[in-house]
Each structure stands twice: as structure tokens, then as C-alpha cells.
Motif scaffolding. Structure first.
Motif, PDB file in Angstrom:
ATOM      1  N   HIS A 236       0.607 -11.133   4.696  1.00  0.00           N
ATOM      2  CA  HIS A 236      -0.334 -11.528   3.652  1.00  0.00           C
ATOM      3  C   HIS A 236       0.284 -12.615   2.808  1.00  0.00           C
ATOM      4  O   HIS A 236      -0.357 -13.577   2.420  1.00  0.00           O
TER       5      HIS A 236
ATOM      6  N   ASP B  36       0.797  -1.227   0.000  1.00  0.00           N
ATOM      7  CA  ASP B  36       0.000   0.000   0.000  1.00  0.00           C
ATOM      8  C   ASP B  36       0.830   1.277   0.000  1.00  0.00           C
ATOM      9  O   ASP B  36       0.270   2.365  -0.131  1.00  0.00           O
TER      10      ASP B  36
ATOM     11  N   ASP C 119      -6.890 -10.170  13.395  1.00  0.00           N
ATOM     12  CA  ASP C 119      -6.863  -9.970  14.853  1.00  0.00           C
ATOM     13  C   ASP C 119      -8.105 -10.567  15.519  1.00  0.00           C
ATOM     14  O   ASP C 119      -8.018 -11.205  16.561  1.00  0.00           O
TER      15      ASP C 119
ATOM     16  N   ILE D 154      -5.820  -8.357  -0.389  1.00  0.00           N
ATOM     17  CA  ILE D 154      -5.403  -7.832   0.905  1.00  0.00           C
ATOM     18  C   ILE D 154      -6.519  -8.059   1.918  1.00  0.00           C
ATOM     19  O   ILE D 154      -7.684  -7.796   1.633  1.00  0.00           O
ATOM     20  N   VAL D 155      -6.113  -8.559   3.068  1.00  0.00           N
ATOM     21  CA  VAL D 155      -7.062  -8.753   4.154  1.00  0.00           C
ATOM     22  C   VAL D 155      -6.725  -7.744   5.247  1.00  0.00           C
ATOM     23  O   VAL D 155      -5.568  -7.644   5.637  1.00  0.00           O
ATOM     24  N   PRO D 156      -7.687  -6.971   5.731  1.00  0.00           N
ATOM     25  CA  PRO D 156      -7.374  -6.027   6.808  1.00  0.00           C
ATOM     26  C   PRO D 156      -6.840  -6.778   8.023  1.00  0.00           C
ATOM     27  O   PRO D 156      -7.381  -7.834   8.394  1.00  0.00           O
ATOM     28  N   LEU D 157      -5.803  -6.237   8.588  1.00  0.00           N
ATOM     29  CA  LEU D 157      -5.176  -6.891   9.729  1.00  0.00           C
ATOM     30  C   LEU D 157      -6.171  -7.069  10.873  1.00  0.00           C
ATOM     31  O   LEU D 157      -6.122  -8.066  11.606  1.00  0.00           O
ATOM     32  N   ALA D 158      -7.106  -6.120  10.983  1.00  0.00           N
ATOM     33  CA  ALA D 158      -8.095  -6.189  12.062  1.00  0.00           C
ATOM     34  C   ALA D 158      -8.920  -7.472  11.984  1.00  0.00           C
ATOM     35  O   ALA D 158      -9.289  -8.052  13.007  1.00  0.00           O
ATOM     36  N   GLU D 159      -9.182  -7.905  10.760  1.00  0.00           N
ATOM     37  CA  GLU D 159      -9.950  -9.147  10.577  1.00  0.00           C
ATOM     38  C   GLU D 159      -9.197 -10.332  11.166  1.00  0.00           C
ATOM     39  O   GLU D 159      -9.771 -11.195  11.830  1.00  0.00           O
TER      40      GLU D 159
ATOM     41  N   TYR E  87      -4.854 -14.421   4.345  1.00  0.00           N
ATOM     42  CA  TYR E  87      -6.147 -14.748   3.741  1.00  0.00           C
ATOM     43  C   TYR E  87      -6.506 -16.208   3.943  1.00  0.00           C
ATOM     44  O   TYR E  87      -7.666 -16.579   4.034  1.00  0.00           O
TER      45      TYR E  87
END
Lengths: 407, 407
Positions: A220, A92, A294, A287-292, A269
Motif C-alpha cells: 500500500h 490491520d 489482483d 487501504i485497498v483490498p489486495l483482491a482489487e 491505490y
DNA sequence: CGCTTTTTTCTCGACAGTCGAGAAAATAGA
DNA sequence: TCTATTTTCTCGACTGTCGAGAAAAAAGCG
């Protein structure tokens, strides 16, 4: 095939040696250099005079004297001898750093990476490089080397990004992409290779024998860098395609398009996919949000079965992969880094399980597994270390003919 | 860490270069050596005079003159400068060969390998070495090097057999096992490593750029040798533990005691086991008569389902293993050798299937796969090539101090 | 048979590099 | 101001490579 040698090469090699200890230790006096290199004092005189005449090193203003006797004169690289730009490319953003020849960071800024086309991406980097020299008000020709890094698969010899998470197999040849301005002084390395280089440097500084090591970056995607210390030679550094090595034949779909890659089990992912019991042939998100991730980790730590299993599966994929790595190379220490280390408590059991059964581990025991936190610092350290060893070698090789004419 | 250099090292390196050219091309004249090495005529004079004084090379009696002009004097290694013994250890026999310093085979004989204990095995080799020098009526101290080879896992630095098909993990350190008589001049290499070395030598002689290659030996066990050509350096040769790399986690029982090794799917006993539908956790026999495997192959060629499947399964294990090899190294050519090549028609489809799906093959295409027949010749070739490069380097390094005193 | 031509080997001086020893420089302390 | 001490610099000896040309040795030719 062996190569012929000559007295001139001897001088080149010894000059490079002097520069490298100067690089490693900072400013050193005549006698200190002699001790560190094993070369005689007379030789150091000749070499330093040479390098000073070529404006590569300089005598520092003297320090507070250390005792009686003639005061030492310290040598160090001339800061203005030239500059290095490092470019750290991530999914990013793109980070630019300007470093002077003495190795100190002069400027750093980060831009967001443009989405989409390869052309936009390349143009952004070209513009970023221009901005770097503008901000510091130096000439483009004063930049000795541009050192790029990215995740993904990099050609070992050319600055070509063969496969990357964001662009897939749409290859980028930075030599042609950056054109006349930059193309002739660009190098590209895998990000985790630089981590391995930095770890190897730190180890070498510790004056230990310094065994071979591998760095694994969890995120990722899964990166691998190997630094092998060969007897009597410089360490050999490489970054093979670990993340897309086959784990399970015909297994889960990877975002590279193949099936059963390690990443398709151990990438972020993949953890999401198996925690939510999505079918393993679903095309994964880039890309998977890190929050997910977590959230799933939180569930796993509370004991939720599928979440636990997802991490365990990832760990086993890693453990099996490491076992294969150890089978195909010698035994080496494993350093684990990257954003994924925050889940290492959930991965560890799987990793060990994936290692334990295999022949290589039964024979030579569990490898040393260590978690290393500051990946970003290591990447930069690797950039600088690798770049300056190239620069120093070049500068010495080029100096002789130019300077000989001048004298 | 870089090393310091000196004028003496220059001479050493160039002397080694002269010897290696002489080794590769046979007898050469002054001018031919100069052309082949790139060194000036005057330097060749100095080096050859040096080597001649040290009784390492000699002037041959002149040939039929090639035309007008001063006739050439040809240099070649002195046959009686010293001797090499190669020992090829297989599961049922041990072959001894005596080679003179010019590289010609003087004597060869084969003994049956004693069954059972490690001690008997070591004693047999010690006796075999003694017999070798007795038959040729030379002194033990005239033997410059004893080059052993075996299947199995060998330490990359020491002459230690870490794991072998016959002795398992009962390690043998040949340096101590062969004691004072031979221990100080013994080297040990994996058999398939020598095949890779020989193939790399043949390739280098062909004057091609010479890419990296891997040799895979199919038999009771599966061997791998890798020869990587690095830019500006000598080729690097290694023999990782391919046969016991993990293929299927928790899979079929291997004779090494672990589960899921490649060998447990692709070794001869594995083919038998799956063709006869014996349970995959049955402890396998150490040696399977080749005739048994031939029978299954015959059935498979007639289309018998389980026999076909057994070979196909072996092929897939190999294909997957090769894919992992390519993932963890660069792309390289694959040469297949060993007694198992007689079944390659039955394996091939599986190998290709095992390769095709994976990311590395999708990215850079199928590797070059080639079957090579004369494994025994290659092993011997590799022995000689590797041994003499060691011997020549040693002889030059040791010559200087001894000879300097004599002159 | 002697002279020339041709090819190869050998030798000599120039040059580049390293090393050890000792001279020269520069400072602190008496 | 002199002396002890430490560091840097310089000189001559040694080893190595290289280019040029001398010396050697054979074939061809008159």
C-alpha cells in the motif's frame, strides 16, 4: 571530534565482540572463540570468566566428544538472562513475539489493530505487552528490550513514529505513550529498515566482502531501508522517506496530502487509480483490498491497455526513485520485497526504463535488482539482530559497576 | 562486524586525540592538553614525551609568563615534520599550495590548465608538483600527502576521478597517473565535499551540538557535499552525484549525455539555453563565459520574461533536488556557495517553490538555507582539515614500529 | 637575599588489560 | 596403566591509564 580511550573500554569492546560471535555462531568453545575473535586464549579465559560470573553466559553440558583430547566446554548465552519482545505493527494487525536471550522464539500471537484513534492504538500495544509477559509467566523487569516496528517515518534517534500510513502526521512518541512500564526500554524502527538489516546480516554471514544494499518494500505504501557497509566500521542502517520523495513536481495526489510522491504512482491505490482512469487528484483510500489489485494485474496480463500502463507507470516511478537513490548514495544492490512483488512481472519493464536513462546508471551500470520473497521472516530477523546488538552492548556497559560491587 | 581492541590501540587513539587538539587550538601546555582531552596529566606526560622523541611535536620557546608559578611549556607540531601539497583543479586553472606540518601556508602559485587530452592534464599536474617542491627546496620524500580536489564525481575510496566536467567519463586514476613519485601519497576529493568539511569544522569549533549540513555549489556545474554528524562518531563526509541526479524524466539534454539532470536546468549553460529559448536538446557548451550569464541576470532584474523564467526554472530544479536530498537523508542545513550565488536573488523564489510542495518540507518545515561567499577559502580549509586528520593518523600508526627499533 | 606561595610539570606505585608460554586437565587409544 | 592429544587454565611480562604527591620554576614579600 575524537574520543578518549582507556583500558576499561578495551575490555568492553572485546567483551562485546565475544558476545557477538557467540550470537552469530551459536555455542562455541574457548578455542573457537579465540579463533573467531583473534583474541588470545588467555584473554578469552578472562572475559568468559567475567561474563559467567555476571550470569550472562554459561557452560553448556558437554556434547558428544569430537575425538581424543580434553573435551571442549561450550559457552552460550544464558536463556534466562533476560527477554526480548518484538512488536510488528501493520495496518490491520499487531504481532507480538517473545524471544529469550539465546535468541529462540518462545511465544507469538497476533491481535487485530483497533481502528481509529491514536489513544486506542497505544493502549492496545500496552495491553499486548502485558499479555505477552503474563502468558509466559515472566516478570516485566526481566524484559530487556521492547523492539517495535511500523511502516512509515521513524525518528532516527528517539522511538517516535513521525508519520505513518494509518495515523498520518499524528506523531506517536512511544517512550511517553508506553509510560513507566515499558517506556524506558522501547526502541522503534521502520519495517523496511529491519529487512535491510536482515539482508545485510545474511550477506555478512556469507563471508563475502558485503557491499551496501537497499531494500524496497512494495505494498500500500513504499518502504526503503538502507544498509551501508563502511570500511572498518559497523554497517550503518537507515530508513529514509523514500515513498514520499518527490517523483513528479505538482503530480498526482498522495494520501500524505502532498503531490507527486513516489507512492502516489507506485502504491497499490495509485495503480488502482490510474487503471480506472480516476482523476489523479482524487483523495485515495487508505487501504485497498489486495483482491482489487489482483484483478487489475489479471487484466494487465491479458493485455488490457490501461492496466498495463498503470503498472508500467508504477515501475517507472520506482525506477526513477532508485536512480535518485543511487545518485545520492553510492552504488548498491537493490532487493525488492513486500506483497507487491507478485506484480513484479508487470513492474519490471518500467523499473528498468526508469533507471536506464539516468547518468548514474549510464556511468556505473544497472544495479543488481533482486526479488526477495519472505518479507515477514526478514522483518523478524532484523528485529532480533538489531535488538540483541543493543542489548549486548547495554548489558556489558551496565554489568561492570554492579558486578564490581558484588565481588 | 566489531573489531578487537588492545592496549596499544588505546595509546594510538589517545595520541591521535592529542594531535587533533593541538591542531585545532594551536600551541598548548601540558595542563591545557589534559583539560581539552580529558586525559590525566600523567598520560599527557607519557604521550607528549613519546611524540617528542619521534620528532612530531616540540616544545616552543616559552612565552611571556602569565603570572606566578612554574611557567608553562607549550607544545606544537614541528613545522619541519613534513609537508602537505594541496592541488585545486578547476576548469581553466590549477592551483598548488604548500603547507607545513603546523598548518601554515608556505607557497602558492596557479597555472593554466592545458586544454584537451587527459595525458597533458596529468603531465601538467605531475610537473606542477615537482615545481612545488623545487620552489621550496624540499625533498619529495618530505611531502607527506598530496591532496587533490576537482569538481565532478570521485570514488569514495580510491583517488579516481570517475566523471568530471572537462574530461567526462574519461576516468583518471591519480594513483597510477602520478606514478612512483607521487602516486602512493595522493588523495582526491570532490571540491564541494571539502566545502562541507570546512563548514562542519567551523560549526564544531563554535561548540554547538553541530547538526548535519549540506553544501551546494552553483556554477557551470552543480556540486554537493554532505557532512553528517553521527552520534559518538566522527562526522561522515560524502559528495554524491547531485548535479546529475534525475530532475525531469526525459527532460533537457545535459552535457553528461543523459537527459533531465538537475544541471541541465540549473547549470549556467542551462540558464543560457532557456533564456535564449534554444531547444532543450541542443548539445550544451562546456564553458559559458560568466559575462554572458551576467547579461541575462541583468535582463531578468529588469523584468525580461524569458530571463526571469530561466532563473526561476533553475531555482525549482534546485529546490526539488534539495527536497529529494532531505527525503533520502535526515533533515539538514543547506549552505549555498559557488560563483552562482550572485544570482541567488533570482533563484530564491524558485528554490522555495521547489521545496514547499513536498512531503518532507510539509512535515519538518523549510530547511535552513544560507548563502556563503568565500568558496575558495572554504575549499582550502577543507583540504587542510581533511588532509591533516589523515596525516596525523598515519604518522602515529607508522611511528611505533620505526621508533621502537630506534630506541 | 631568602622564604613562602603558587602554578605547572614530572615521577612513582597501583590497577586494568592483553599476550605468549607452558602447566594442568581430561579423554581416546595402545 | 600408560601415552598421545587436545583443550583449558595460570603465570609472568608488557603496555597502558590514573591519582597523588614530589620536584621545578617563577612571583611576591619581609
Amino acid at each position: 571530534m575524537l574520543a578518549k580511550s582507556s583500558t576499561e573500554l578495551v575490555r568492553q569492546q572485546n567483551s562485546a565482540l565475544v558476545l557477538s560471535v557467540l550470537r552469530r555462531e551459536g555455542r562455541l568453545s574457548h578455542t573457537q572463540i579465540s579463533e573467531a575473535t583473534g583474541l588470545s586464549s588467555a584473554t578469552i579465559s578472562a572475559i568468559t570468566a567475567d561474563l559467567e560470573r555476571s550470569a550472562i553466559i554459561e557452560k553448556s553440558e558437554q556434547q558428544a566428544p569430537t575425538g581424543r583430547g580434553r573435551p571442549r566446554v561450550l559457552f552460550s548465552q544464558r536463556r534466562d538472562c533476560g527477554y526480548l519482545i518484538t512488536v510488528i505493527i501493520s495496518s490491520d494487525s499487531i504481532q507480538y513475539s517473545l524471544v529469550d536471550y539465546a535468541g529462540t522464539l518462545l511465544d507469538r500471537f497476533t491481535e487485530t489493530r483497533p481502528e481509529g484513534s491514536r489513544e486506542a492504538f497505544v493502549a492496545a500495544i500496552s495491553a499486548g505487552l502485558d499479555r505477552t509477559v503474563q502468558r509466559a509467566d515472566i516478570g516485566r523487569n526481566q524484559v530487556l528490550l521492547v523492539s517495535l516496528s511500523s511502516k512509515g517515518l521513524v525518528s532516527p534517534s528517539e522511538p517516535v513514529l513521525v508519520w505513518s500510513p494509518m495515523l498520518g502526521s499524528e506523531a506517536v512518541d512511544f517512550r511517553v505513550a508506553l509510560g513507566e512500564n515499558w517506556g524506558d526500554k522501547v526502541v522503534l524502527n521502520n519495517e523496511t529498515l529491519l529487512v535491510a538489516k536482515a539482508l545485510q546480516q545474511r550477506q555478512a554471514r556469507g563471508a563475502q566482502p558485503g557491499a551496501s544494499l537497499a531494500a524496497i518494500s512494495l505494498g500500500h505504501s513504499i518502504g526503503l531501508g538502507i544498509a551501508r557497509t563502511l570500511p572498518e566500521k559497523d554497517a550503518e542502517i537507515s530508513a529514509p522517506n523514500f515513498g514520499h520523495m518527490l517523483h513528479i513536481p505538482g503530480g498526482a495526489l498522495c494520501r500524505c496530502g502532498a503531490r507527486g510522491c513516489i507512492e502516489a504512482y507506485a502504491g497499490f491505490y495509485a495503480v488502482l487509480r490510474s487503471a480506472f482512469e480516476v482523476r489523479a487528484d482524487t483523495v485515495p483510500a487508505k487501504i485497498v483490498p489486495l483482491a482489487e489489485v489482483d484483478k487489475i494485474a489479471a487484466l494487465a496480463r491479458q493485455g488490457q491497455r490501461m492496466a498495463v500502463l498503470a503498472f508500467r507507470q508504477a515501475g517507472v516511478a520506482l525506477g526513477n526513485g532508485i536512480s535518485r537513490l543511487l545518485s545520492l548514495y553510492d552504488h548498491m544492490s537493490i532487493f525488492i520485497t513486500g506483497p507487491g512483488i507478485r506484480y513484479y512481472d508487470l513492474l519490471q519493464a518500467g523499473v528498468e526504463e526508469g533507471l536506464a536513462q539516468t547518468h548514474v546508471v549510464r556511468l556505473s551500470g544497472m544495479p543488481r535488482l533482486e526479488v526477495v520473497v519472505d518479507e515477514a521472516a526478514l522483518v523478524f530477523e532484523g528485529h532480533v539482530g538489531l535488538a540483541f546488538s543493543l542489548i549486548d552492548r547495554d548489558i556489558i556497559a551496565l554489568r561492570t559497576p554492579l558486578q564490581a560491587a558484588g565481588e
